[in-house]
Design an enzyme around this catalytic site. Structure first.
Site, PDB file in Angstrom:
ATOM      1  N   LYS A 183       0.821  -1.211   0.000  1.00 30.24           N
ATOM      2  CA  LYS A 183       0.000   0.000   0.000  1.00 30.24           C
ATOM      3  C   LYS A 183       0.864   1.274   0.000  1.00 30.24           C
ATOM      4  O   LYS A 183       2.073   1.204   0.157  1.00 30.24           O
ATOM      5  CB  LYS A 183      -0.920   0.004   1.234  1.00 30.24           C
ATOM      6  CG  LYS A 183      -1.953  -1.139   1.197  1.00 30.24           C
ATOM      7  CD  LYS A 183      -2.991  -0.908   0.116  1.00 30.24           C
ATOM      8  CE  LYS A 183      -4.167  -1.855   0.190  1.00 30.24           C
ATOM      9  NZ  LYS A 183      -3.959  -3.145  -0.483  1.00 30.24           N
TER      10      LYS A 183
HETATM   11  C1  LIG Z   1      -9.592  -2.151  -1.390  1.00 26.17           C
HETATM   12  C2  LIG Z   1      -9.104  -2.996  -0.251  1.00 26.17           C
HETATM   13  N1  LIG Z   1      -9.929  -3.216   0.780  1.00 26.17           N
HETATM   14  C3  LIG Z   1      -9.542  -3.937   1.838  1.00 26.17           C
HETATM   15  C4  LIG Z   1      -8.281  -4.507   1.892  1.00 26.17           C
HETATM   16  C5  LIG Z   1      -7.930  -5.357   3.049  1.00 26.17           C
HETATM   17  O1  LIG Z   1      -6.826  -4.892   3.733  1.00 26.17           O
HETATM   18  P1  LIG Z   1      -5.830  -5.889   4.496  1.00 26.17           P
HETATM   19  O2  LIG Z   1      -5.081  -6.662   3.459  1.00 26.17           O
HETATM   20  O3  LIG Z   1      -4.942  -4.966   5.264  1.00 26.17           O
HETATM   21  O4  LIG Z   1      -6.640  -6.748   5.381  1.00 26.17           O
HETATM   22  C6  LIG Z   1      -7.392  -4.277   0.835  1.00 26.17           C
HETATM   23  C7  LIG Z   1      -6.024  -4.776   0.849  1.00 26.17           C
HETATM   24  O5  LIG Z   1      -5.473  -5.660   0.626  1.00 26.17           O
HETATM   25  C8  LIG Z   1      -7.828  -3.510  -0.270  1.00 26.17           C
HETATM   26  O6  LIG Z   1      -7.016  -3.289  -1.314  1.00 26.17           O
END
Ligand SMILES: Cc1ncc(COP(=O)(O)O)c(C=O)c1O
Length: 381
Positions: free
Chosen positions: A189
């Site tokens: 990210k």
């Molecule tokens: C648009 C979106 N929502 C939610 C997530 C979930 O985040 P995480 O991977 O930190 O649980 C991600 C990431 O991977 C994402 O790109």
């Protein structure tokens, strides 16, 4: 040379590992206090200030952020929650885990991969409790229309701002545009921690509920008791352990201080891609046009390939040149677990699904590397 650089000539994303970051990690390790404590508090207050939000609640990852946000706003069985199918699956999974039903809505089209407000409205039923909006690739979605629809139908707006730290609309940061905003600090990210997440809100009651849900529903933390601020605790609701630890909070604070520079670097590369690729060889580069009210965070460099293009072959040719690519995203309604779940037609999503291609993008990417990616893609087509 880092692990990511060793596999690809130009990786999809990259992180800067330097002494400041290593010292931040070692400082926590040496302090002997590793679970939630002063660094988490610092990261939360810095992130809240950065967003202009009253509250920031650090959590284990972006998925935990979405899960808690949906629970805290009251989503549960018998509710429906509208979400664009063109999103990471975490949004749909977490809706399911509250007991509510995900209802998929369409995107506007190849030039605007964010949700189509008209289709959001069409998806609303008397059972609709909330809408999860995504700022796709860090491009603020049409919140004016979303807000207007949400207000008319009494819907809660939850922002999946995983792509959008530092993006803004009309001078307000993404994540603070709805009732509650959810961020991810996954390793690729704009603000990479490895695993981590943040929830922001201006609503005091909601923030208190989110803090309880984050840590077992307990009224005090181990950190409070360690400092002598409390000696016991009550449990007032059944919560989770979705806490962030001190090491990752320390990394998060360093990365937050670098976010403006990271986003500026991404903007530079994205502009270079756009000028090299827009309307060339049948390509569409979404989210074009000058609109000073929208500041994107450039999380993803996505192009829409010409109709009928063989995406696997294009990706293969780029991989042969050492260029890593990805696809954001296979639409959620096409996954086995979600086929037929909502049953709504999604013509715009279906029309671009096989044509989406994500190119490498990170703040320190050189202009030469961006040019090489663009040239290789054009040659491939
Ligand atoms: C648009 C979106 N929502 C939610 C997530 C979930 O985040 P995480 O991977 O930190 O649980 C991600 C990431 O991977 C994402 O790109």
């Amino acid at each position: 040379m880092t692990e990511t650089q060793s596999r690809w000539r130009i990786p999809l994303s990259d992180v800067l590992v330097d002494d400041e970051l290593v010292d931040a990690v070692l400082g926590v390790v040496r302090s002997g206090w590793w679970s939630m404590g002063p660094r988490v508090e610092q990261f939360e207050s810095d992130f809240a200030a950065f967003c202009g939000a009253a509250h920031a609640i650090a959590v284990a990852n972006g998925t935990a952020a979405l899960h808690l946000a949906l629970l805290a706003v009251g989503c549960g069985s018998d509710d429906e929650v509208v979400v664009p199918s063109l999103n990471f699956v975490a949004a749909a999974n977490t809706i399911e885990h509250t007991g509510a039903a995900p209802v998929f809505c369409d995107i506007a089209g190849p030039h605007d991969l964010n949700l189509d407000p008209a289709d959001l409205e069409a998806a609303v039923t008397p059972r609709t409790k909330a809408v999860v909006v995504l700022h796709y690739g860090g491009n603020p979605c049409d919140m004016t229309s979303v807000d207007e629809i949400a207000e008319r139908h009494g819907l809660v707006v939850v922002e999946d701002a995983a792509h959008a730290p530092g993006a803004s609309l009309n001078g307000r940061m993404c994540g603070t545009l709805g009732r509650v905003g959810c961020f991810s600090f996954f390793a690729n990210k704009n603000l990479p921690v490895g695993e981590g997440g943040m929830i922001v809100t201006d609503d005091d009651e909601l923030a208190a509920r989110l803090r309880l849900l984050r840590s077992h529903g307990m009224t005090t933390l181990t950190w409070d008791r360690h400092r002598g601020h409390a000696s016991s605790y009550d449990v007032v609701l059944p919560g989770f352990n979705y806490r962030l630890d001190e090491v990752r909070a320390a990394v998060g604070s360093v990365q937050l201080s670098r976010l403006p520079e990271e986003n500026a670097g991404r903007a530079r590369v994205a502009a270079r891609y756009r000028s090299a690729l827009e309307d060339r060889a049948g390509l569409t580069v979404p989210f074009g046009g000058d609109d000073a009210t929208r500041v994107p965070s450039h999380h993803l460099a996505v192009v829409v390939l010409p109709e009928g293009a063989d995406r696997a072959a294009v990706r293969g040719a780029l991989a042969d040149a050492g260029i890593q690519t990805s696809v954001h995203y296979p639409p959620i309604h096409t996954f086995t677990a979600y086929q037929g779940v909502s049953g709504r037609p999604l013509p715009q999503t279906d029309a671009v699904a096989e044509r989406l291609l994500t190119l490498p993008l990170y703040g320190r990417m050189t202009d030469d590397d961006a040019d090489l990616v663009a040239e290789t893609l054009l040659q491939t087509l």
